[in-house]
Motif scaffolding. Structure first.
Motif, PDB file in Angstrom:
ATOM      1  N   SER A   1      28.971  32.316  57.096  1.00  0.00           N
ATOM      2  CA  SER A   1      30.497  32.566  57.067  1.00  0.00           C
ATOM      3  C   SER A   1      30.907  32.078  58.785  1.00  0.00           C
ATOM      4  CB  SER A   1      30.612  34.130  57.183  1.00  0.00           C
ATOM      5  OG  SER A   1      29.826  34.866  58.395  1.00  0.00           O
TER       6      SER A   1
ATOM      7  N   THR B   1      25.391  34.851  53.179  1.00  0.00           N
ATOM      8  CA  THR B   1      26.883  34.857  53.570  1.00  0.00           C
ATOM      9  C   THR B   1      27.060  35.285  55.067  1.00  0.00           C
ATOM     10  OG1 THR B   1      27.590  35.971  51.347  1.00  0.00           O
ATOM     11  CG2 THR B   1      29.099  36.279  53.160  1.00  0.00           C
TER      12      THR B   1
ATOM     13  N   ASP C   1      22.636  37.740  49.251  1.00  0.00           N
ATOM     14  CA  ASP C   1      23.834  37.536  49.403  1.00  0.00           C
ATOM     15  C   ASP C   1      24.267  37.693  50.705  1.00  0.00           C
ATOM     16  OD1 ASP C   1      24.261  36.041  46.989  1.00  0.00           O
ATOM     17  OD2 ASP C   1      24.977  38.060  45.932  1.00  0.00           O
TER      18      ASP C   1
END
Length: 479
Positions: free
Chosen positions: A301, A297, A293
């Motif tokens: 992002s 991410t 994650d």
């Protein structure tokens, strides 16, 4: 007089003589030395030898790049030096005495994944081919159908290939635990059995846990244990594998040899399976999800471009230190959670960029026939995913092409991540790497590849004209 006798005697002198050699072995292109005193090796004189393409130190071993003739050279060298033949495992064990704790940890991780990488590469290519014939609606009279919709042959091929893909990725824990027992010198069949208990059909498949309305469990009366499988999970398999290996090693010390064949396997496997499902599996799952994650991410992002640029820039130096082996576990974890990895495409682009920097050096040194004998094969091997001859034989030797490759890799990585490029799996880390990229992302990956080729070549040619380039040539006696 042997073909390499003169060079072998010269190398022996430059590494500090026979007394300074603890262990020596070789691989496909390199001599691997574990020296008693690294300071006695004269790297400059070694690198100036005609037969030597470059040197570097990694995982506690002083490595000298010879090329395809390394086996013949090695035989003559060991005869002249009077040093015994050593296996690669013996060399690695001797080398570990020179490593820090972190270096040993990374070395162990590399030794776990190296034996299973060929299967992962094959799996990536197979998934890529299935993607082409099953998921691209660009065929048929109206260019709106996939190949499997047009032909029973392609549908059958699509279904059949999943037999291999499933075996490689769903049953990955089996390969990981086997590799750990192989590395630790314990009973490999027990590792295979433990791995199978992590992916047994009895268990709820890991891919179905999120959608399951009820988790089956073993009921022991006083406690229940969830019957969850760990298909494609990396960290639970690694943790379970080491528990099994260390249990067996300890049991062999305390159980008499007379009954060891009966009791060692039993008391090693049974607790390892129990601990794997009760403790390590759930913990490993959480750790793996957390790592995946964070990486995913970070890459998706609004600051993904920064993460990508730093990773693309730093990956080649990571290869030198050996830290790049840690990315294998992250890639595999990303694949299990997100049906693909956006990390591996950047690795392929970094390899391409380093190969392209060598192409820049080929252009600069087109009149230097001796240099061409090293640089041309190095560029070809780098484009096919083997970076060591390029990085250590050319780019690090001059310095500025290595920097040019890092910058080109960084820019290409930003393009790849920014456009959402995903790979099905780990693949061939060079130009053939596009075969592992999910077909819908091919166009942008080709754009990133073009950047990884053009920018390092242009930068290498430009930096050669700067003070950095002039200093490099003067240092090497090229001007």
């Amino acid at each position: 007089m042997g073909q390499y006798e003169k060079s072998a005697k010269e190398l022996l002198e430059h590494v500090g003589g026979s007394d300074n050699i603890s262990v020596v072995t070789h691989c496909a292109t390199r001599m691997r030395f574990v020296l008693n005193d690294d300071k006695k090796a004269d790297k400059d004189k070694i690198e100036n030898m005609d037969i030597v393409k470059g040197t570097f130190t990694n995982a506690g071993q002083f490595q000298i790049i010879i090329g395809n003739e390394v086996a013949k050279f090695y035989n003559e060298f060991t005869e002249i030096a009077g040093v015994g033949d050593a296996s690669k495992s013996e060399a690695k064990q001797a080398a570990k005495q020179n490593l820090t704790f972190l270096q040993r940890l990374i070395s162990n991780l590399a030794e776990i994944f190296t034996p299973i990488i060929p299967a992962l590469v094959v799996g990536g290519l197979i998934l890529g081919f299935r993607n082409i014939i099953g998921d691209i609606p660009e065929f048929g009279p109206n260019n709106d159908q996939a190949l499997i919709e047009l032909s029973q042959f392609w549908q059958g091929t699509f279904d059949f290939l999943w037999l291999i893909g499933e075996a490689i990725f769903h049953f990955l824990p089996v390969g990981i635990v086997w590799s750990i027992t192989r590395k630790m010198g314990t009973t490999q069949i027990l590792g295979i059995v433990l791995g199978l208990t992590l992916v047994s059909p009895q268990l709820l498949n890991a891919y179905g846990v999120a959608e399951a309305t009820e988790i089956p469990a073993w009921d022991f009366g006083f406690a229940t244990v969830d019957m969850i499988g760990y298909q494609a999970q990396v960290i639970p398999a690694i943790m379970a594998g080491f528990v099994l290996a260390y249990l067996e090693i300890w049991l062999r010390k305390v159980i008499p040899n007379v009954v060891s064949m009966i009791f060692v396997p039993f008391f090693a496997l049974l607790p390892a399976v129990l601990i794997a499902h009760v403790v390590l599996g759930p913990i490993g799952w959480v750790i793996g999800d957390w790592i995946s994650d964070v990486v995913f991410t970070g890459l998706t992002s609004s600051f993904g471009w920064l993460f990508a640029s730093l990773f693309g820039f730093a990956y080649a130096p990571l290869v030198i230190t050996g830290l790049h082996h840690m990315t294998n576990a992250i890639d595999l974890q990303l694949m299990s959670l997100f049906d693909g990895t956006n990390l591996w495409p950047m690795i392929a682009l970094s390899n391409i960029a380093q190969g392209s920097a060598v192409v820049g050096m080929i252009i600069l040194n087109k009149r230097d026939k001796e240099e061409q004998q090293v640089s041309v094969p190095a560029a070809i091997s780098c484009y096919l995913g083997v970076t060591e001859p390029a990085m250590f034989g050319i780019n690090l030797k001059y310095g500025f092409p290595f920097l040019a490759g890092m910058i080109g890799s960084s820019i290409a990585a930003v393009i790849s991540v920014g456009s959402g490029v995903m790979a099905n799996s780990i693949g061939v880390g060079g130009l053939p790497g596009f075969l592992s990229i999910q077909a819908q992302h091919w166009l942008m990956f080709f754009v990133a590849m073009a950047v990884a080729i053009a920018v390092p070549i242009a930068l290498t040619l430009t930096l050669a004209k700067t003070k950095m380039g002039h200093n490099a040539y003067e240092r090497l006696g090229k001007k």
